[in-house]
Scaffold this motif. Sequence first.
Motif, mmCIF file in Angstrom:
data_model
loop_
_atom_site.group_PDB
_atom_site.id
_atom_site.type_symbol
_atom_site.label_atom_id
_atom_site.label_comp_id
_atom_site.label_asym_id
_atom_site.label_seq_id
_atom_site.Cartn_x
_atom_site.Cartn_y
_atom_site.Cartn_z
ATOM 1 N N GLY A 166 105.877 -22.087 54.938
ATOM 2 C CA GLY A 166 104.520 -21.980 54.414
ATOM 3 C C GLY A 166 103.695 -23.233 54.567
ATOM 4 O O GLY A 166 102.466 -23.158 54.711
ATOM 5 N N CYS A 167 104.338 -24.387 54.567
ATOM 6 C CA CYS A 167 103.586 -25.631 54.698
ATOM 7 C C CYS A 167 102.895 -25.740 56.057
ATOM 8 O O CYS A 167 101.955 -26.513 56.222
ATOM 9 C CB CYS A 167 104.504 -26.834 54.471
ATOM 10 S SG CYS A 167 105.652 -27.149 55.825
ATOM 11 N N PHE A 168 103.341 -24.951 57.047
ATOM 12 C CA PHE A 168 102.741 -24.990 58.378
ATOM 13 C C PHE A 168 101.558 -24.030 58.530
ATOM 14 O O PHE A 168 100.912 -24.005 59.578
ATOM 15 C CB PHE A 168 103.788 -24.641 59.440
ATOM 16 C CG PHE A 168 104.897 -25.642 59.578
ATOM 17 C CD1 PHE A 168 104.641 -27.004 59.596
ATOM 18 C CD2 PHE A 168 106.224 -25.217 59.683
ATOM 19 C CE1 PHE A 168 105.672 -27.925 59.712
ATOM 20 C CE2 PHE A 168 107.254 -26.129 59.811
ATOM 21 C CZ PHE A 168 106.992 -27.490 59.830
ATOM 22 N N LEU A 169 101.273 -23.219 57.511
ATOM 23 C CA LEU A 169 100.243 -22.198 57.660
ATOM 24 C C LEU A 169 98.853 -22.793 57.871
ATOM 25 O O LEU A 169 98.027 -22.211 58.593
ATOM 26 C CB LEU A 169 100.241 -21.280 56.436
ATOM 27 C CG LEU A 169 101.449 -20.346 56.324
ATOM 28 C CD1 LEU A 169 101.420 -19.582 54.993
ATOM 29 C CD2 LEU A 169 101.491 -19.360 57.486
ATOM 30 N N TRP A 171 98.098 -25.532 59.534
ATOM 31 C CA TRP A 171 98.001 -25.921 60.935
ATOM 32 C C TRP A 171 98.060 -24.713 61.858
ATOM 33 O O TRP A 171 97.467 -24.711 62.941
ATOM 34 C CB TRP A 171 99.100 -26.929 61.274
ATOM 35 C CG TRP A 171 98.790 -28.277 60.720
ATOM 36 C CD1 TRP A 171 99.320 -28.848 59.601
ATOM 37 C CD2 TRP A 171 97.836 -29.213 61.223
ATOM 38 N NE1 TRP A 171 98.760 -30.091 59.378
ATOM 39 C CE2 TRP A 171 97.848 -30.338 60.355
ATOM 40 C CE3 TRP A 171 96.971 -29.207 62.307
ATOM 41 C CZ2 TRP A 171 97.023 -31.441 60.559
ATOM 42 C CZ3 TRP A 171 96.141 -30.314 62.509
ATOM 43 C CH2 TRP A 171 96.177 -31.415 61.641
ATOM 44 N N LEU A 172 98.741 -23.649 61.433
ATOM 45 C CA LEU A 172 98.727 -22.411 62.208
ATOM 46 C C LEU A 172 97.313 -21.844 62.260
ATOM 47 O O LEU A 172 96.829 -21.419 63.327
ATOM 48 C CB LEU A 172 99.688 -21.401 61.577
ATOM 49 C CG LEU A 172 99.733 -20.004 62.221
ATOM 50 C CD1 LEU A 172 100.223 -20.087 63.656
ATOM 51 C CD2 LEU A 172 100.637 -19.073 61.420
ATOM 52 N N ARG A 173 96.623 -21.848 61.147
ATOM 53 C CA ARG A 173 95.252 -21.340 61.105
ATOM 54 C C ARG A 173 94.313 -22.199 61.943
ATOM 55 O O ARG A 173 93.401 -21.676 62.607
ATOM 56 C CB ARG A 173 94.777 -21.272 59.654
ATOM 57 C CG ARG A 173 95.460 -20.167 58.847
ATOM 58 C CD ARG A 173 95.130 -20.257 57.373
ATOM 59 N NE ARG A 173 95.684 -19.110 56.646
ATOM 60 C CZ ARG A 173 95.651 -19.001 55.323
ATOM 61 N NH1 ARG A 173 95.089 -19.957 54.591
ATOM 62 N NH2 ARG A 173 96.166 -17.925 54.735
ATOM 63 N N VAL A 174 94.514 -23.509 61.924
ATOM 64 C CA VAL A 174 93.699 -24.395 62.766
ATOM 65 C C VAL A 174 93.938 -24.091 64.240
ATOM 66 O O VAL A 174 92.996 -24.030 65.043
ATOM 67 C CB VAL A 174 94.014 -25.875 62.460
ATOM 68 C CG1 VAL A 174 93.393 -26.789 63.514
ATOM 69 C CG2 VAL A 174 93.507 -26.246 61.077
ATOM 70 N N THR A 175 95.189 -23.877 64.608
ATOM 71 C CA THR A 175 95.516 -23.551 65.997
ATOM 72 C C THR A 175 94.882 -22.228 66.402
ATOM 73 O O THR A 175 94.353 -22.089 67.521
ATOM 74 C CB THR A 175 97.045 -23.479 66.179
ATOM 75 O OG1 THR A 175 97.631 -24.728 65.775
ATOM 76 C CG2 THR A 175 97.410 -23.199 67.632
ATOM 77 N N VAL A 208 97.041 -27.296 46.953
ATOM 78 C CA VAL A 208 97.489 -28.311 47.916
ATOM 79 C C VAL A 208 97.387 -27.832 49.361
ATOM 80 O O VAL A 208 97.581 -28.623 50.286
ATOM 81 C CB VAL A 208 98.943 -28.773 47.627
ATOM 82 C CG1 VAL A 208 99.033 -29.389 46.257
ATOM 83 C CG2 VAL A 208 99.932 -27.636 47.767
ATOM 84 N N MET A 209 97.066 -26.548 49.571
ATOM 85 C CA MET A 209 96.890 -26.027 50.926
ATOM 86 C C MET A 209 95.517 -26.455 51.444
ATOM 87 O O MET A 209 94.495 -26.104 50.872
ATOM 88 C CB MET A 209 97.010 -24.497 50.936
ATOM 89 C CG MET A 209 96.795 -23.855 52.301
ATOM 90 S SD MET A 209 98.065 -24.282 53.523
ATOM 91 C CE MET A 209 99.507 -23.428 52.849
ATOM 92 N N PRO A 210 95.452 -27.213 52.538
ATOM 93 C CA PRO A 210 94.151 -27.696 53.037
ATOM 94 C C PRO A 210 93.263 -26.556 53.514
ATOM 95 O O PRO A 210 93.743 -25.546 54.037
ATOM 96 C CB PRO A 210 94.542 -28.608 54.211
ATOM 97 C CG PRO A 210 95.990 -28.896 54.038
ATOM 98 C CD PRO A 210 96.570 -27.715 53.337
#
Length: 232
Positions: A166-169, A171-175, A208-210
Amino acid sequence: MAKSDAEVKVLGTWASPFVMRVRIALNIKSVAYEFLQERLWEGKSELLLKSNPVHRKVPVLIHGDDTICESLIIVQYIDEVWPSAPILPSDPHERATARFWAAYLDDKWFPSLRAIGMAEGEDARKAAIGQVEEGLMLLEEAFGKCSQGQAFFGKDQIGYLDITFGCFLGWLRVTEKMSGIKLLNEINTPALLKWANRFCNDAAVKDVMPETEKLAEFAKMLRGRVRATPTS
């Protein structure tokens, strides 16, 4: 004073997915902590260099007089010190499975995600996208097995693999935004798509999710700094 009552601090940056793991784990345990923001692109603080002299990177957990480094090690430490609301599965096979997929995410899947934005040439970009999509379909299957029909990889609550993935979500959305491709979608990964929404809206995560736009601007800034740095 009990060990669990000692003061807690987290050294990190708001945009780091690995720092996010630590913050989510502390939130799940309802542990109060001080977040010490590092501005790594301007240089590393003396506290960071002292706290993590081997790797010199975030996150670092400072618990009383002790320092703990590396995000997944910190999450496991938190789970052991504050045993309520367990994060790691109690079953040995389920715990081993969660650790297996966590290693896959860190060692193979996330580097492929990063490679999409760093790819030089359309062929390299397509290859990186293919690796990410293949990994997501594997994780879709893993979610079905781990969740056993419930909301999270940790079944009825966020667990170790939820935190790891989940912490990568962000950056996944940015990609997805920058590449114009929907990597999580209703066709190939319907269960993961629903899981991602549940995860991001959980009380332990949402603060905490950007935000995608803010993270995208940060990514552009970092990319510009890398391009401006001489290679020789």
